[in-house]
Design a protein around this motif. Structure first.
Motif, short mmCIF file in Angstrom:
data_model
loop_
_atom_site.label_atom_id
_atom_site.label_comp_id
_atom_site.label_asym_id
_atom_site.label_seq_id
_atom_site.Cartn_x
_atom_site.Cartn_y
_atom_site.Cartn_z
N ASP A 169 40.84 48.13 -10.89
CA ASP A 169 41.66 47.98 -9.68
C ASP A 169 42.98 48.73 -9.84
OD1 ASP A 169 42.14 47.01 -7.12
OD2 ASP A 169 43.32 45.34 -7.91
N LYS A 170 43.54 48.69 -11.04
CA LYS A 170 44.81 49.38 -11.31
C LYS A 170 44.63 50.90 -11.30
CE LYS A 170 47.45 45.82 -12.11
NZ LYS A 170 48.55 45.50 -11.22
N LEU A 171 43.44 51.37 -11.64
CA LEU A 171 43.26 52.81 -11.83
C LEU A 171 42.61 53.51 -10.65
CD1 LEU A 171 41.98 52.85 -15.53
CD2 LEU A 171 44.31 52.82 -14.68
N ARG A 172 42.22 52.76 -9.64
CA ARG A 172 41.35 53.33 -8.61
C ARG A 172 42.07 54.27 -7.65
NH1 ARG A 172 41.71 50.30 -3.75
NH2 ARG A 172 43.08 48.52 -4.06
N GLN A 173 43.42 54.23 -7.67
CA GLN A 173 44.24 55.01 -6.73
C GLN A 173 43.81 54.75 -5.29
OE1 GLN A 173 43.70 58.76 -8.77
NE2 GLN A 173 45.63 58.51 -9.83
N GLU A 174 43.40 55.82 -4.55
CA GLU A 174 43.06 55.60 -3.13
C GLU A 174 41.60 55.15 -2.95
OE1 GLU A 174 45.59 56.02 -0.84
OE2 GLU A 174 46.68 56.28 -2.73
N ARG A 175 40.85 55.15 -4.04
CA ARG A 175 39.42 54.86 -3.92
C ARG A 175 39.18 53.35 -3.75
NH1 ARG A 175 36.51 59.37 -6.16
NH2 ARG A 175 37.93 60.79 -7.20
N GLU A 176 38.00 53.03 -3.22
CA GLU A 176 37.63 51.63 -3.03
C GLU A 176 37.05 51.07 -4.33
OE1 GLU A 176 37.04 49.70 0.16
OE2 GLU A 176 38.68 51.06 0.72
N LEU A 177 37.37 49.81 -4.60
CA LEU A 177 36.77 49.13 -5.76
C LEU A 177 35.74 48.13 -5.24
CD1 LEU A 177 36.83 48.33 -8.85
CD2 LEU A 177 38.55 46.62 -8.20
N LEU A 178 34.62 48.03 -5.94
CA LEU A 178 33.62 47.02 -5.56
C LEU A 178 34.27 45.64 -5.59
CD1 LEU A 178 30.37 47.95 -7.56
CD2 LEU A 178 30.97 48.54 -5.21
N SER A 179 33.77 44.73 -4.75
CA SER A 179 34.27 43.35 -4.80
C SER A 179 33.86 42.77 -6.16
CB SER A 179 33.63 42.52 -3.69
OG SER A 179 32.25 42.38 -3.96
N VAL A 180 34.46 41.66 -6.52
CA VAL A 180 34.14 41.06 -7.82
C VAL A 180 32.64 40.70 -7.88
CG1 VAL A 180 34.78 38.67 -7.28
CG2 VAL A 180 35.08 39.51 -9.60
N ASP A 181 32.08 40.26 -6.76
CA ASP A 181 30.65 39.90 -6.72
C ASP A 181 29.77 41.13 -6.96
OD1 ASP A 181 32.26 38.16 -5.10
OD2 ASP A 181 30.39 37.12 -4.62
N GLU A 182 30.15 42.24 -6.28
CA GLU A 182 29.34 43.45 -6.43
C GLU A 182 29.44 44.03 -7.84
OE1 GLU A 182 29.83 45.25 -1.89
OE2 GLU A 182 31.47 45.41 -3.32
N ALA A 183 30.66 44.02 -8.38
CA ALA A 183 30.84 44.53 -9.75
C ALA A 183 30.08 43.65 -10.74
CB ALA A 183 32.32 44.60 -10.10
N PHE A 184 30.10 42.33 -10.46
CA PHE A 184 29.40 41.38 -11.33
C PHE A 184 27.90 41.67 -11.36
CE2 PHE A 184 27.41 37.18 -12.09
CZ PHE A 184 28.02 36.86 -13.30
N GLU A 185 27.38 41.98 -10.18
CA GLU A 185 25.95 42.32 -10.06
C GLU A 185 25.64 43.53 -10.96
OE1 GLU A 185 23.96 40.40 -8.28
OE2 GLU A 185 22.23 41.64 -8.85
N LYS A 186 26.49 44.54 -10.88
CA LYS A 186 26.29 45.74 -11.70
C LYS A 186 26.39 45.38 -13.19
CE LYS A 186 27.05 49.50 -8.67
NZ LYS A 186 26.19 50.66 -8.64
N PHE A 187 27.41 44.59 -13.52
CA PHE A 187 27.63 44.22 -14.92
C PHE A 187 26.40 43.50 -15.49
CE2 PHE A 187 29.28 41.15 -18.13
CZ PHE A 187 29.73 42.08 -19.06
N CYS A 188 25.84 42.58 -14.66
CA CYS A 188 24.66 41.84 -15.13
C CYS A 188 23.47 42.78 -15.35
CB CYS A 188 24.28 40.74 -14.14
SG CYS A 188 25.47 39.40 -14.13
N HIS A 189 23.46 43.92 -14.67
CA HIS A 189 22.41 44.91 -14.90
C HIS A 189 22.83 45.94 -15.95
CE1 HIS A 189 20.81 43.29 -11.07
NE2 HIS A 189 19.67 43.51 -11.70
N GLY A 190 23.93 45.67 -16.60
CA GLY A 190 24.35 46.54 -17.71
C GLY A 190 25.17 47.73 -17.27
#
Ligand code: A3P
Length: 320
Positions: A169-190
């Motif tokens: 979130d700190k590094l994304r500049q103007e880009r969008e960051l996935l919501s915590v739920d979406e990022a969590f989904e990715k994390f669970c898939h490695g």
């Protein structure tokens, strides 16, 4: 990224294009599955240079970590322990350099822009200390075969995940960051840089079980709980145990203090300026606590991650 790609030859371009690809947590950025781990295209060439050209010395010390598991802290602790007789505490290099400048990453710093860096002059003190996020299986053969010492730190995946999401979130500049739920989904898939997390941790864990004199496996939470014991363990492993006199003089406590989150976060050098990757130094110091995940993860996320931890870790002898 386009500048980086210009420096790729056709062979590298073809190889990268053939790799599985996923959207990263930040919009417009991708991750590629190289040798079984996900990485940004920015580091593929440096990783290959590191794997191909790094000449390991038996005396080398390597700090190996998964991102957001305590790399900055471990770099400071290992540096201060190894070189404690080279400087007085009031002239400690940590007062004027960041831990990442004193112990440099191989793939995301030393080899980032130069496939054949001048390694001779990179480490001021000897033995040399470097850091890497590369999984154990993908370390250069010279590193796995040598007598170098590797210190690994892992962290509870819930805290690691939240730390990484907030870091993005700190590094994304103007880009969008996935919501915590979406990022969590990715994390669970490695899917995150240098992931899957569990493969990374288990790779170093198994190697440390097979070769405890070569690989020391530490946990962020254990260091928080009893830093003196862990520092003594680290010093012993590195072949520079604290003497009785040093212990009496409080050297262990002094090292713990100068490397503490509170001390490092408040130093000017860590408040301003940017790392070679463009990351502001201050972003490496957020909260430094155990259990901050409870402020972000819902009960169902916790349940899912706990299940995943059991699935991945059962029979390994490693617990979080
Ligand atoms: P939080 O985001 O939970 O605060 P890395 O160094 O691997 O990038 O990990 C960063 C995490 O370690 C961040 O966690 C950061 O605040 C914490 N950290 C940095 N320096 C620390 C220190 N000296 N002691 C304890 N934690 C530290």
């Amino acid at each position: 990224i386009q500048d980086m790609e210009k420096s790729w030859d056709d062979e590298l371009l073809q190889m990268v294009q053939s790799l599985p690809k996923e959207e990263a947590w930040v919009s417009g950025l991708s991750l590629y599955l190289y040798q079984g781990f996900w990485c940004s295209p920015l580091v593929i060439k440096p990783i290959i240079s590191f794997q191909t050209h790094f000449p390991t010395f038996d005396s080398d010390v390597i700090i190996a970590t998964f991102p957001k598991c305590g790399t900055t802290w471990l770099k400071a602790l290992a540096f201060s322990t190894l070189y404690r007789n080279h400087f007085a505490m009031d002239e400690h290099p940590l007062l004027t350099f960041t831990p990442h400048q004193l112990v440099r990453f191989l793939e995301i710093d030393v080899y980032l822009k130069n496939p054949c860096p001048d390694l001779e002059n990179i480490c001021v003190y000897k033995p040399r200390v470097f850091a890497t996020h590369v999984p154990y299986a993908s370390l250069p053969t010279s590193m796995k075969d040598s007598h170098c010492k590797i210190v690994y730190i892992c962290r509870n995946p819930m805290d690691m995940f939240i730390s990484l999401w907030l870091f993005n979130d700190k590094l994304r500049q103007e880009r969008e960051l996935l919501s915590v739920d979406e990022a969590f989904e990715k994390f669970c898939h490695g899917i995150c840089g240098f992931g899957p997390f569990f493969d990374h941790v288990l790779g170093y864990w198994k190697a440390s079980q097979e070769n405890p004199n070569k690989i020391l496996f530490l946990k962020y939470e254990d260091i928080k709980e009893d830093i003196s014991s862990r520092l003594k363990q680290l010093a012993m492993f590195l072949g520079v145990p604290f003497t009785e006199d040093e212990e009496k003089q409080g050297v262990v406590e002094e090292i713990a203090k100068i490397c503490s989150f509170e001390k490092l976060k408040e130093l000017e050098v860590n408040k301003k300026g940017t790392h070679v990757t463009g990351i502001p130094h201050k972003e490496f110091f957020r909260k430094g606590e155990v259990g901050d995940w409870s402020n972000y993860l819902t009960p169902s996320m916790v349940e899912r991650l706990e299940k995943l931890i059991h699935e991945k870790m059962d029979n390994s002898g490693l617990t979080f």
